[in-house]
Design a protein around this motif. Structure first.
Motif, short mmCIF file in Angstrom:
data_model
loop_
_atom_site.label_atom_id
_atom_site.label_comp_id
_atom_site.label_asym_id
_atom_site.label_seq_id
_atom_site.Cartn_x
_atom_site.Cartn_y
_atom_site.Cartn_z
N GLY A 62 0.79 -1.22 0.00
CA GLY A 62 0.00 0.00 0.00
C GLY A 62 0.82 1.27 0.00
O GLY A 62 0.34 2.32 -0.45
N SER A 63 2.04 1.21 0.49
CA SER A 63 2.85 2.43 0.62
C SER A 63 4.16 2.36 -0.18
O SER A 63 4.40 3.19 -1.06
CB SER A 63 3.16 2.68 2.10
OG SER A 63 1.97 2.95 2.82
N LEU A 113 -2.25 5.20 7.31
CA LEU A 113 -3.64 5.36 6.85
C LEU A 113 -3.90 6.79 6.40
O LEU A 113 -4.50 7.03 5.34
CB LEU A 113 -4.61 4.95 7.96
CG LEU A 113 -4.64 3.46 8.31
CD1 LEU A 113 -5.45 3.22 9.57
CD2 LEU A 113 -5.20 2.64 7.15
N ASN A 155 -2.61 7.95 2.85
CA ASN A 155 -3.29 7.58 1.61
C ASN A 155 -4.01 8.75 0.95
O ASN A 155 -4.30 8.71 -0.25
CB ASN A 155 -4.27 6.43 1.87
CG ASN A 155 -3.55 5.12 2.14
OD1 ASN A 155 -2.72 4.69 1.35
ND2 ASN A 155 -3.83 4.51 3.27
N GLU A 168 -4.77 -0.61 0.94
CA GLU A 168 -4.20 -0.39 2.28
C GLU A 168 -5.23 0.25 3.21
O GLU A 168 -5.34 -0.11 4.39
CB GLU A 168 -2.96 0.51 2.19
CG GLU A 168 -2.31 0.74 3.54
CD GLU A 168 -1.05 1.58 3.43
OE1 GLU A 168 -0.01 1.15 3.96
OE2 GLU A 168 -1.10 2.67 2.82
N LEU A 169 -6.01 1.18 2.69
CA LEU A 169 -7.01 1.88 3.48
C LEU A 169 -8.06 0.91 4.01
O LEU A 169 -8.59 1.08 5.12
CB LEU A 169 -7.69 2.96 2.62
CG LEU A 169 -8.31 4.18 3.30
CD1 LEU A 169 -7.30 4.87 4.20
CD2 LEU A 169 -8.83 5.14 2.25
N CYS A 217 3.49 11.74 -0.26
CA CYS A 217 3.11 10.37 0.09
C CYS A 217 4.34 9.47 0.16
O CYS A 217 4.52 8.70 1.12
CB CYS A 217 2.11 9.83 -0.94
SG CYS A 217 1.74 8.07 -0.78
N ALA A 231 -3.24 2.30 -2.61
CA ALA A 231 -3.67 3.13 -1.48
C ALA A 231 -5.05 2.69 -0.98
O ALA A 231 -5.29 2.60 0.23
CB ALA A 231 -3.70 4.60 -1.89
N ALA A 232 -5.96 2.41 -1.92
CA ALA A 232 -7.31 2.00 -1.53
C ALA A 232 -7.29 0.65 -0.81
O ALA A 232 -8.00 0.45 0.19
CB ALA A 232 -8.19 1.91 -2.77
#
Length: 511
Positions: A30-31, A106, A109, A209-210, A141, A206-207
């Motif tokens: 995610g990151s 979080l 994102n 991971e969120l 980011c 990102a979505a």
């Protein structure tokens, strides 16, 4: 005595549990993946994007854009990413102290999803300015994630897995680079109809991971040492380790907490004045400068022009670039499996040594390629060797060592310093290398080889091996060079200690 110490240490070791593996994969995909993806995503469609800039300008003003202005806009498009990364690094300490490690990831994102939408609609609304602004925001980011993910995973991991798990963020950076290179092939998305979609795809990790990261635990060290919430820290450790008996590890955290309680949460200014952290701070600055100024981003940002100069046919460059990215991923995977056996120091020394030699050979190859027909193949080989060297040590290990060299109160400020140096050096290379290439030609890489050599010598002289050491033990290793003494009480660490008992066990004094 040594056998007894080994038995006690083994109690703190752990296998890779499902919770730890999922936290690692979700946070890095995610990151960290986005960091790598956005490094390389503008490389392949660069000519198409510049045509878009020119046609938009022509529609607005009725005349084509001047070549110098177009060059300036494209330089801004590339360099705004590391510039945003620098600003993201400045936000690390306040955010991780207030929101926690997981909370910061979080929150981060926002700086991925918003610019992804901006870049995705840029062609529709006929605006090249929005791309430049979006590159700056997505750089923020990357600046946050490149520092917070290693910190988060380093605090989740048991010490016997800390090196291997600490390299996983770099692995996903290289996977992100490779994905951008593959998608950038002209018959996939690197064309006039697919480039905006390619820029906007960064929102997908990102979505994910969120949605998934909230199910992962917060850093136990953050919860215990900074939030004083031992109950939550204990539950998080039990989930991460896969067993209920985590008293020994909690006691080690209490000991670390007591050893630095007088310092409080260190700001960057107070970190710079801490005598007990002086050489750790110098070491992370040197390693992060060496990592970025060694030329790795000159390879990534300007890979196409390097291969073109090396004599590769224009249509084949995209495939050579993908092949280089695949080698990078493969060698980073190898580093994950060997770091705990070989140690951090050996990988750093061998990596910088390989990069130094590859830069020298690349200079010779580029200089002779006009007179020797097979020399372009040597140039490409040198680039591949350089990528191998950088992937096993200089790329992943500084993140691991930055986590290990500092205790809890100093770690956010240390990552803020390391991240700022990292991104400013990255920005400098992206801005200066095109001019170096014009003025120095092949001799540009001699400068990179000198930087690799200087960094190698520093690591050889100053940086100790940190493998399988607790954070407090590593601090003690640096105490002699810092001319301070860190005393920890002898004997087995009790499972529960009073504040007065701990204060008697830990002292930090100058010689």
């Amino acid at each position: 005595e040594e056998e007894e110490e080994e038995e006690e240490t083994d109690g703190w070791n752990s296998l890779l549990t499902a919770v730890l593996a999922l936290a690692t994969l979700i946070s890095t995909f995610g990151s960290s993946f986005q960091y790598g993806y956005n490094v390389a995503v503008v490389n392949s469609p660069s000519l198409i994007m510049q045509q878009f800039y020119n046609s938009t300008y022509l529609e607005r003003y009725g005349q084509p854009m001047e070549e110098n202005f177009l060059t300036l806009l494209w330089s801004l498009t590339v360099s705004m990413y590391p510039f945003g990364g620098f600003f993201g690094s400045l936000m690390v300490a306040p955010l991780v102290n207030k929101l926690g490690r997981k909370g910061t990831l979080l929150f981060n994102n926002i700086f991925s999803i918003v610019p992804a939408v901006m870049m995705g609609v840029s062609e529709t609304i006929k605006s090249y300015e929005i791309i430049i602004v979006a590159r700056f925001i997505v750089g923020i980011c990357a600046g946050l994630s490149s520092n917070v993910v290693p910190m988060y995973l380093g605090e989740l991991s048991p010490k016997n897995l800390r090196g291997a798990i600490g390299i996983v963020p770099q692995l996903f950076i290289t996977i992100g680079i490779l994905c951008a290179q593959v998608l950038g092939i002209r018959h996939i998305l690197g064309n006039s109809t697919g480039w905006t979609l390619m820029l906007g795809l960064t929102a997908i990790p990102a979505a994910i991971e969120l949605i998934l990261l909230p199910f992962c635990p917060e850093s136990p060290r953050y919860m215990l040492i900074q939030r004083k919430d031992e109950k939550t820290a204990r539950k998080a450790l039990q989930r991460l380790r896969g067993w209920d008996d985590v008293d020994a590890e909690l006691s080690e955290m209490h000991l670390e907490d007591q050893s630095e309680r007088a310092e409080g949460h260190l700001s960057v200014l107070s970190l710079l004045s801490q005598r007990s952290l002086r050489w750790q701070l110098v070491s992370i600055i040197i390693m992060n400068m060496g990592q970025q100024l060694s030329g790795v981003n000159a390879i990534y940002y300007y890979a196409d022009s390097i291969y073109s100069t090396a004599g590769v046919k224009q249509n084949d460059i995209q495939y050579v670039t993908v092949g280089t990215g695949a080698v990078n991923v493969f060698m980073t995977i190898a580093a994950v499996f060997i770091v705990e056996a070989s140690g951090r120091r050996l990988l750093l020394l061998s990596g910088f040594g390989i990069c130094c030699g590859a830069c020298v050979l690349l200079t010779v190859a580029l200089k002779l390629q006009e007179t020797v027909t097979w020399m372009p193949y040597i140039s490409i080989t040198c680039v591949v060797i350089y990528v191998i060297g950088h992937a096993i040590g200089p790329s992943p290990i500084p993140y691991v060592v930055t986590t290990e060299m500092f205790r809890q109160s100093a770690r956010p400020a240390a990552f803020m310093v390391a991240g700022s140096v990292h991104w400013l050096s990255n920005f400098t290379v992206g801005l200066v290398f095109p001019f170096m290439e014009v003025s120095l030609g092949p001799f540009s890489f001699i400068i990179f080889s000198v930087i690799c050599l200087v960094t190698l010598i520093y690591i050889w002289v100053v940086v100790p091996e940190t493998k399988n050491k607790t954070f407090l033990e590593i601090c003690q290793m640096f105490s002699r060079r810092n001319k301070v003494e860190i005393k920890v009480g002898d004997g087995d660490l009790p499972l529960t200690e009073s504040k007065e008992s701990l204060e008697q066990r830990v002292k930090v004094t100058p010689f």
